[in-house]
Design a protein around this motif. Structure first.
Motif, mmCIF file in Angstrom:
data_model
loop_
_atom_site.group_PDB
_atom_site.id
_atom_site.type_symbol
_atom_site.label_atom_id
_atom_site.label_comp_id
_atom_site.label_asym_id
_atom_site.label_seq_id
_atom_site.Cartn_x
_atom_site.Cartn_y
_atom_site.Cartn_z
ATOM 1 N N GLN A 127 0.842 -1.201 0.000
ATOM 2 C CA GLN A 127 0.000 0.000 0.000
ATOM 3 C C GLN A 127 0.877 1.251 0.000
ATOM 4 O O GLN A 127 0.645 2.190 -0.746
ATOM 5 N N HIS A 128 1.893 1.237 0.854
ATOM 6 C CA HIS A 128 2.698 2.441 1.048
ATOM 7 C C HIS A 128 3.550 2.765 -0.182
ATOM 8 O O HIS A 128 3.601 3.908 -0.643
ATOM 9 N N THR A 129 4.200 1.749 -0.747
ATOM 10 C CA THR A 129 4.998 2.019 -1.946
ATOM 11 C C THR A 129 4.072 2.347 -3.113
ATOM 12 O O THR A 129 4.397 3.201 -3.950
ATOM 13 N N GLN A 138 1.444 3.997 -2.858
ATOM 14 C CA GLN A 138 1.117 5.422 -2.673
ATOM 15 C C GLN A 138 2.216 6.321 -3.245
ATOM 16 O O GLN A 138 1.929 7.308 -3.914
ATOM 17 N N HIS A 139 3.500 5.954 -3.002
ATOM 18 C CA HIS A 139 4.594 6.759 -3.577
ATOM 19 C C HIS A 139 4.451 6.834 -5.097
ATOM 20 O O HIS A 139 4.569 7.902 -5.693
ATOM 21 N N VAL A 140 4.218 5.662 -5.713
ATOM 22 C CA VAL A 140 4.141 5.611 -7.178
ATOM 23 C C VAL A 140 2.947 6.438 -7.672
ATOM 24 O O VAL A 140 3.064 7.231 -8.609
ATOM 25 N N ALA A 183 11.266 12.002 0.853
ATOM 26 C CA ALA A 183 11.728 11.688 2.204
ATOM 27 C C ALA A 183 10.621 10.939 2.915
ATOM 28 O O ALA A 183 9.481 11.378 2.914
ATOM 29 N N CYS A 184 10.960 9.778 3.500
ATOM 30 C CA CYS A 184 9.915 8.972 4.141
ATOM 31 C C CYS A 184 10.541 8.000 5.122
ATOM 32 O O CYS A 184 11.609 7.458 4.871
ATOM 33 N N GLY A 185 9.886 7.788 6.252
ATOM 34 C CA GLY A 185 10.405 6.867 7.263
ATOM 35 C C GLY A 185 9.700 5.528 7.264
ATOM 36 O O GLY A 185 9.919 4.718 8.160
ATOM 37 N N THR A 227 7.963 1.755 5.568
ATOM 38 C CA THR A 227 8.521 0.522 5.001
ATOM 39 C C THR A 227 8.033 0.370 3.569
ATOM 40 O O THR A 227 6.865 0.617 3.279
ATOM 41 N N HIS A 228 8.953 -0.021 2.688
ATOM 42 C CA HIS A 228 8.656 -0.087 1.248
ATOM 43 C C HIS A 228 9.192 -1.376 0.659
ATOM 44 O O HIS A 228 10.101 -1.984 1.223
ATOM 45 N N VAL A 229 8.668 -1.759 -0.495
ATOM 46 C CA VAL A 229 9.191 -2.935 -1.196
ATOM 47 C C VAL A 229 10.524 -2.581 -1.850
ATOM 48 O O VAL A 229 10.902 -1.408 -1.908
#
Ligand code: ZN
Length: 405
Positions: free
Chosen positions: A103-105, A107-109, A201-203, A205-207
């Motif tokens: 979900q989080h990565t 969101q970045h994309v 910038a992000c703290g 967890t990502h794939v």
């Protein structure tokens, strides 16, 4: 400060650590020297899992950050034998973590896709148990823009680009053209770099590779105070929600004996039919009430210069009783109608022709107090509902008897 192992490796699901602090209030909690458990922050929700010592296994129900940089692991039950210094092993719920990384990565994309295509910035990110959302800083958002951003995001996913973690100073970051620079807090920044596509910038967890996101599916969009909110799901959530949508659509299509793509057309057709049938029904009811009123008045003898119609029906709703009362009292100027129905909802309607001297509202109030019902109305028309049909007949008779003949 707790050493955050997930900063360097998001796929670290097991780790060794040492207990630093144990606390019982407000909930039992543990602080370790190092941890791979992610605390809720930056829109991403916390990990769950287990922390075990030689003697016990403790379930982690929530993980949070303290202001001074420690990570608190909240426990389901208080520890029995742990002391500061005890060696423990942490195990993260890997399925939950993988979902969060997707979900989080994702969101970045997606956020980067909106910037690339339309220069629309993401102002906030929310991760829920079912879906995620981003708030976009834009006064308008079209269906075409949504579809284009979804398409680009999925292309970046399919290209399986590398996702790297980098640590830089705030000064260095200033020259790198970050999509998002956090407010000044620390000197060292953790950057997430999606190769040739996004740097922020992000703290969280990502794939490691965008392909691990699987897919991004955009769903509901809505106008919010400062822009547009876009709901989305990534990875297995995307597949699960597509599966749920398909099941719903298939069930609906079966009701219409139609192909799923024809459901909107079939639903529109049915609604049109319902509307036209309702019109026909209302007209038929009107005609029926008119005819019934004429028949009732014809068979009711005049007494003392007026006609008193007293009737109990089965299976009539309030509206059709009111309609009949209206027709009865408008056909002639000397009519009093005391009507009741025993089902579906036991109720009474009292009405008189305009100009008649009685008070239907007061008469209804009397009947209601005897039947423990609720109701009232005006001088010429009143209605009331009662909890059961018993006593309705005798209440009507009593009301009729109270009117001077
Ligand atoms: Zn992130």
């Amino acid at each position: 400060m707790t050493d955050r192992l997930y900063y360097h490796d998001s796929f670290l699901y097991d780790f060794d650590a040492e207990v630093r602090e144990i606390s019982g209030t407000p909930k039992p909690a543990l602080i370790l020297d190092r941890t791979a458990f992610y605390p809720t922050s930056g829109g991403q929700i916390f990990d769950t899992g287990v922390i075990s010592s030689e003697d016990e296994n403790l379930k982690i129900t929530e993980v949070a950050d303290t202001e001074d940089g420690r990570i608190v692991h909240y426990l389901e039950t208080p520890p029995k034998s742990l002391q500061p210094g005890t060696k423990v092993r942490g195990q993260i719920d890997a399925t939950r973590r993988r979902d969060h990384m997707q979900q989080h990565t994702g969101q970045h994309v997606l956020s980067a896709a909106f910037v690339r295509l339309f220069n629309i910035l993401t102002v906030s990110f929310h991760m829920g148990d079912d879906y995620c959302s981003i708030d976009l800083d834009t006064p308008t958002l079209t269906k075409d823009q949504i579809e284009a951003a979804e398409r680009l995001a999925n292309e970046i996913i399919m290209e399986n680009r590398g996702v790297d973690i980098r640590f830089v100073t705030r000064e260095e970051a200033g020259n790198l053209g970050l999509r998002k620079l956090p407010p000044a807090e620390r000197d060292e920044l953790r950057l997430i770099h999606i190769r040739d596509f996004d740097l922020s910038a992000c703290g969280g967890t990502h794939v490691n590779q965008t392909g691990q996101i699987g897919c991004v599916l955009l769903r509901k969009t809505e106008k919010v105070r400062q822009g547009w909110r876009v709901e989305f799901v990534a990875g297995q959530r995307g597949v699960a929600s597509a599966r749920r949508d398909f099941t719903t659509l298939t069930e609906t299509a079966a009701l219409f004996s139609a192909h799923i793509y024809d459901v909107p057309q079939q639903a529109r057709k049915s609604l049109d039919e319902i509307r036209s049938l309702r019109k026909q029904y209302e007209q038929a009811e009107e005609e029926l009430a008119e005819a019934q009123a004429a028949a009732l008045l014809a068979e009711t003898p005049e007494s003392g210069g007026g006609k008193l119609v007293v009737r109990t029906f089965a299976d009539r709703d309030m509206n059709s009783m009111k309609l009949l009362a209206q027709k009865l009292t408008r056909r002639a100027s000397n009519v009093v109608a005391l009507l009741a129905t025993t089902s579906p909802q036991p109720s009474l309607v009292f009405a008189q022709s305009t100009g008649q001297p009685y008070d239907m509202g007061a008469l209804m109030k009397q009947a209601m107090s005897k039947l423990s019902g609720r109701g009232g109305g005006s001088k010429d028309m009143a209605q009331g509902g009662v909890p059961n049909a018993a006593g309705i007949e005798s209440a009507l008779k009593e009301a009729a008897a109270s009117l001077p003949a």
